[in-house]
Design a protein around this motif. Sequence first.
Motif, mmCIF file in Angstrom:
data_model
loop_
_atom_site.group_PDB
_atom_site.id
_atom_site.type_symbol
_atom_site.label_atom_id
_atom_site.label_comp_id
_atom_site.label_asym_id
_atom_site.label_seq_id
_atom_site.Cartn_x
_atom_site.Cartn_y
_atom_site.Cartn_z
ATOM 1 N N THR A 127 7.584 12.929 1.920
ATOM 2 C CA THR A 127 8.260 12.262 2.994
ATOM 3 C C THR A 127 7.666 10.854 2.972
ATOM 4 O OG1 THR A 127 6.472 12.596 4.591
ATOM 5 C CG2 THR A 127 8.512 14.162 4.344
ATOM 6 N N GLU A 128 8.456 9.817 3.538
ATOM 7 C CA GLU A 128 8.222 8.480 3.478
ATOM 8 C C GLU A 128 7.353 8.204 4.735
ATOM 9 O OE1 GLU A 128 10.518 4.051 3.619
ATOM 10 O OE2 GLU A 128 11.539 6.289 3.683
ATOM 11 N N VAL A 129 6.388 7.157 4.575
ATOM 12 C CA VAL A 129 5.503 6.621 5.602
ATOM 13 C C VAL A 129 6.064 5.706 6.434
ATOM 14 C CG1 VAL A 129 3.298 5.670 5.856
ATOM 15 C CG2 VAL A 129 3.669 6.939 3.728
ATOM 16 N N SER A 130 5.861 6.271 7.778
ATOM 17 C CA SER A 130 6.675 5.668 8.876
ATOM 18 C C SER A 130 5.694 4.287 9.081
ATOM 19 C CB SER A 130 6.703 6.284 10.008
ATOM 20 O OG SER A 130 7.521 7.547 9.785
ATOM 21 N N VAL A 131 6.470 3.187 9.494
ATOM 22 C CA VAL A 131 5.625 1.901 9.834
ATOM 23 C C VAL A 131 6.283 1.458 11.440
ATOM 24 C CG1 VAL A 131 5.078 -0.324 9.199
ATOM 25 C CG2 VAL A 131 5.212 1.313 7.500
ATOM 26 N N ARG A 132 5.261 1.044 12.194
ATOM 27 C CA ARG A 132 5.449 0.840 13.542
ATOM 28 C C ARG A 132 4.789 -0.558 13.686
ATOM 29 N NH1 ARG A 132 3.511 5.981 17.232
ATOM 30 N NH2 ARG A 132 5.170 7.515 16.193
ATOM 31 N N GLN A 133 5.789 -1.860 13.907
ATOM 32 C CA GLN A 133 5.233 -3.121 13.752
ATOM 33 C C GLN A 133 6.002 -4.088 14.540
ATOM 34 O OE1 GLN A 133 4.936 -4.210 9.788
ATOM 35 N NE2 GLN A 133 7.145 -4.109 9.304
ATOM 36 N N GLU A 134 5.624 -5.051 14.983
ATOM 37 C CA GLU A 134 6.158 -6.025 15.919
ATOM 38 C C GLU A 134 7.122 -6.592 15.030
ATOM 39 O OE1 GLU A 134 3.316 -8.739 17.331
ATOM 40 O OE2 GLU A 134 2.194 -7.029 18.484
ATOM 41 N N PRO A 135 8.304 -7.215 15.350
ATOM 42 C CA PRO A 135 9.166 -7.875 15.044
ATOM 43 C C PRO A 135 8.978 -9.059 14.220
ATOM 44 C CG PRO A 135 10.142 -7.508 17.007
ATOM 45 C CD PRO A 135 8.545 -7.022 17.203
ATOM 46 N N ALA B 246 0.713 -1.083 0.098
ATOM 47 C CA ALA B 246 0.037 0.016 0.097
ATOM 48 C C ALA B 246 0.798 1.161 0.025
ATOM 49 C CB ALA B 246 -1.050 -0.010 1.402
ATOM 50 N N ILE B 247 2.127 1.164 0.852
ATOM 51 C CA ILE B 247 2.830 2.470 0.577
ATOM 52 C C ILE B 247 3.487 2.468 -0.746
ATOM 53 C CG2 ILE B 247 5.096 3.250 1.716
ATOM 54 C CD1 ILE B 247 4.150 1.902 4.534
ATOM 55 N N ASP B 248 3.983 1.517 -1.002
ATOM 56 C CA ASP B 248 4.448 1.667 -2.509
ATOM 57 C C ASP B 248 3.571 2.187 -3.568
ATOM 58 O OD1 ASP B 248 6.726 0.583 -1.633
ATOM 59 O OD2 ASP B 248 6.396 -1.340 -2.205
ATOM 60 N N ARG B 249 2.411 1.897 -3.381
ATOM 61 C CA ARG B 249 1.120 2.295 -4.393
ATOM 62 C C ARG B 249 1.058 3.699 -4.353
ATOM 63 N NH1 ARG B 249 -3.592 -1.867 -4.241
ATOM 64 N NH2 ARG B 249 -4.613 -0.158 -5.533
ATOM 65 N N THR B 250 1.127 4.075 -3.107
ATOM 66 C CA THR B 250 0.930 5.572 -2.857
ATOM 67 C C THR B 250 2.101 6.641 -2.492
ATOM 68 O OG1 THR B 250 0.360 5.148 -0.747
ATOM 69 C CG2 THR B 250 -1.310 5.021 -2.040
ATOM 70 N N ALA B 251 3.341 5.897 -2.754
ATOM 71 C CA ALA B 251 4.507 6.911 -2.701
ATOM 72 C C ALA B 251 4.503 8.239 -3.451
ATOM 73 C CB ALA B 251 5.705 5.760 -2.988
ATOM 74 N N LEU C 282 -6.922 4.910 2.765
ATOM 75 C CA LEU C 282 -6.572 5.636 3.751
ATOM 76 C C LEU C 282 -5.648 6.471 3.502
ATOM 77 C CD1 LEU C 282 -7.629 3.095 6.649
ATOM 78 C CD2 LEU C 282 -8.967 5.151 6.037
ATOM 79 N N LEU C 283 -4.380 6.125 3.046
ATOM 80 C CA LEU C 283 -3.282 6.697 2.608
ATOM 81 C C LEU C 283 -3.615 8.053 1.562
ATOM 82 C CD1 LEU C 283 -0.476 4.001 2.271
ATOM 83 C CD2 LEU C 283 -0.758 5.795 4.060
ATOM 84 N N GLU C 284 -4.316 7.471 0.480
ATOM 85 C CA GLU C 284 -4.702 8.719 -0.347
ATOM 86 C C GLU C 284 -5.356 9.816 0.355
ATOM 87 O OE1 GLU C 284 -6.674 6.699 -3.317
ATOM 88 O OE2 GLU C 284 -4.812 6.284 -4.660
ATOM 89 N N ASN C 285 -6.310 9.441 1.353
ATOM 90 C CA ASN C 285 -7.223 10.265 2.070
ATOM 91 C C ASN C 285 -6.397 11.228 2.688
ATOM 92 O OD1 ASN C 285 -10.105 11.003 3.129
ATOM 93 N ND2 ASN C 285 -8.815 10.608 4.878
ATOM 94 N N ALA C 286 -5.270 10.729 3.636
ATOM 95 C CA ALA C 286 -4.308 11.564 4.271
ATOM 96 C C ALA C 286 -3.460 12.288 3.206
ATOM 97 C CB ALA C 286 -3.423 10.437 4.994
ATOM 98 N N ALA C 287 -3.411 12.084 2.325
ATOM 99 C CA ALA C 287 -2.479 12.947 1.331
ATOM 100 C C ALA C 287 -3.368 13.934 0.716
ATOM 101 C CB ALA C 287 -1.909 12.265 0.127
ATOM 102 N N ARG C 288 -4.453 13.765 0.670
ATOM 103 C CA ARG C 288 -5.414 14.606 0.128
ATOM 104 C C ARG C 288 -5.893 15.653 1.077
ATOM 105 N NH1 ARG C 288 -9.496 11.351 -0.946
ATOM 106 N NH2 ARG C 288 -8.546 11.006 -2.983
ATOM 107 N N HIS C 289 -5.956 15.399 2.138
ATOM 108 C CA HIS C 289 -6.573 16.347 3.290
ATOM 109 C C HIS C 289 -5.279 16.851 4.135
ATOM 110 C CE1 HIS C 289 -10.697 15.491 2.293
ATOM 111 N NE2 HIS C 289 -10.422 14.203 2.254
ATOM 112 N N ALA D 189 2.765 15.926 4.697
ATOM 113 C CA ALA D 189 2.229 15.193 5.727
ATOM 114 C C ALA D 189 3.220 14.121 6.269
ATOM 115 C CB ALA D 189 0.756 14.744 5.740
ATOM 116 N N HIS D 190 3.299 13.858 7.731
ATOM 117 C CA HIS D 190 3.875 12.756 8.268
ATOM 118 C C HIS D 190 2.887 11.748 8.658
ATOM 119 C CE1 HIS D 190 6.678 15.912 8.621
ATOM 120 N NE2 HIS D 190 7.819 15.070 8.496
#
Length: 872
Positions: A749-757, A739-744, A776-783, A788-789
């Motif tokens: 700025t690069e989208v941050s990811v927090r996840q378990e190891p 999803a991050i690659d499709r909306t890069a 959801l990522l496109e919605n964040a970029a639009r608004h 945006a971080h």
Amino acid sequence: MTDPLEKARESQMTARKGRLKVFLGMAAGVGKTYSMLSEGHQLQEMGVDVVIGYLEPHGREETERLAHGLAAVPVRTLEHKGVSLREMDLDAVLNRKPEAALVDELAHTNSPGSRHAKRWQDVEELLAAGINVYTTVNIQHIESLRDLVAKVTGVFVKETLPDSILEAADEIELIDLPPEQLQQRLREGKVYVPEKIEQALQGFFKRSNLLALRELALRHTAQKVDRDLREESASQVKGEPIHAGERVLVCIAPNAMAPRVVRAAKRLASSQHASLTAVFVESSRQSGLAGAGGEQAEHAMHLAETLGARVVGLAGDDISAEIIRFARQENVSTIVMGKPLRPRWKEILFGSVVDTTIRSSGDIDVLVITGAESAGSPIFRRKPVTPGNFRSYAEAFATVAFCTVVGRVVFLSREHLANMVMLYLLGTVSVALRQGPKESLFASIVSVLALNFFFVPPQFTFAVSDFRYLFTFGVMMGVSLLLSALTLRLRSSAKTISERERSTAVLYELSKRLVECRKKAAMADAAAQCASDLIGRPVVVVVLSDRRVARLDQLVNHPSPPESELAVAQWCIENGKAAGAGTDTLAGSQWLFMPLRGAEKMVGCLAVHMATSTPLESTRQRLLESVADQLAGALERAQFAKESNEALLHAEKEQLRSDLLSSVSHDLRTPLSSIQGSASSMLQETELSNRSRELAETIQTEAHRMARLIENLLDMTKVQGALDLNKDWQSINDLVINAIDRTAKEFDTEVSVRQEPQEILAYVDGVLIEQVLVNLLENAARHAGRAAHVTISVSQSETALRLIIEDDGPGMAPGTEDQIFERFKKSGSRGLGLGLAICKAAVEAHGGTITAENANPGARFEIVLPKEKSRG
């Protein structure tokens, strides 16, 4: 017909008076005050000087908000028994001299110390001062309807206003609301405080009460409209012939029933558009108006005056003659009287005014009004005698003794012996009509013995001087027994035919009602009431819903089976056999459960409350089975109709969706592909000017955006129907990265990811969940903007998987957190408002939830998906 001069005088007086508009409702909470305030705002916008004379918002916020913007005259506070009471300041309103005043609760009783006892009297003074008044009232407060309302609701309303107030109103606006909607408003706390809601729903606000009150309100409003139409027509048609109108005469008696009779006569006169006259006849046997009866008569006469009737006093010892004479003199068409309250024996000895008036009325109709339940003489019925007990034999012996006494008085010679035999036979038949076969046999034997002892020589002994009398005794005994048997058989046949006719009529009425009913609850009510009438015991309808037993009917006077009996009902429904009291299954139960067997499956059962352990008779058992069969068929037909309707709607929806998909695919995609191809070809031209290249890049960018909108529309069309999920074990980490690659290209700025190891796996439709993240990522970029971080957090527990997308943009407008997931709901000028709706539909198709909230700064979206316990 009204005299022209008098009519002109009335018109001149009306011109000086203010106009009265009444907002009429069936009960509290229908919106009368709200409508009155709305009209006040409309008048104010038209430049009319409007003030609120008195407003009772009852703590309703919507009413208080609507009152803002309207000038209000301060209320007057009065102290009464240590309690502060708010009342309209009549003098302040009169001094203010507005063009229109809004006065709530017309039937209100003013506090002690006020100028007038009732608020409608305050309104009359405002009208007399030339002020237009807009007011509210409920139908139960109309004086003539007081008894009807009490009969329907069980509540005797104390605050009333005369019918003449509404009759004189220039306009009545009915504020109507279906009972179901009013009950819903009540449950939502928009009418009463929470602690009174349940009591109101079980009492005054029952659906049956609201339906009856609604009918009264509609009928009363229709009568007002009809009366106005008649007056308008009469004023426009010149040279109209004068017709003698209907005239109603109500007779006031010195008893507690008099006010009820007056109100009934007023309703009759209003429905017939007739004039009403009330008459009281003073006679020597009534001692004038002294005593309690006189006070009741005076109260009734005052009530008649309040209701607009002409009150006339007459005098004479012959009350009926005075009434008839006055009625003929006044050309009365209908006389209204109350039902006699004296015992019947007094009427036989001293005569009845009602009976004499009816016989002497000639061509005048006489209407006799029934009294209240507590009024009137009790009806004495002969109590049925149980055959075989001492009293039944005593009655049989007394009948024979009576025949003997008559015979000793009338027939003393031997020549009348045949007449005595006939007399005893008559007595035996009368015993057979009232008692059983044993009593008839006893009466036959005693009759033969009495004939021998009292009438056959030698008398007063059982000896017989002539053996031919033995043959007479034998024939008499045989004939007595034969007549008794025939009489008993005839009585039994008549009883059977009567019960069968009644049962057939009840079942026929049930079949008609089941055909008319559309809701299952109404069908259950009709069947339960019918079964209860047939077998004489309370009956309810029980169904099995979601593996739980629940009652379907809504008859409040029939008790529900206790929790301990519901297991028996469930067994009956699941096995399709009768159970409970009087059966071989779970016979210790206090209820009998009869299955409702449909053509394909069990639909429920009838539950009969058995007061005793005595089983139902076979005849009543068959009647109960007939009711069960009819109800089962009706419920099954209703279910089939519902499923058929749902299937039809689903088919139409699928067809519409298919048409939309086809239209989008062919009519939008094809030209859009041509636009994208043309823009791409233009950009490959080396000799293209900078201006043209910028335009080509804009075309290509907007074409890509349009293609994305079309994809969203297609996705929305898919998820609207029954979405078929292609579930498999997917790596959530990979879906997030994709999803991050499709909306890069959407972010600087690069989208941050927090996840378990460790890798997180979930049993989901990977394509849909990835699309949700993309939206959801496109919605964040639009608004939030390209700068945006954005952070995506992935975590899991034993039962759920959680995805959180946060940005540092401006966030959402307060109160729109739930609305943004609605279709075509957009906060900007770009897009169709479908992206978040697709997200919600896709997540809910997986059994999960998606929520949005402001994160200060930015927006925060959280997705929770249920986690499969094992792979498979």
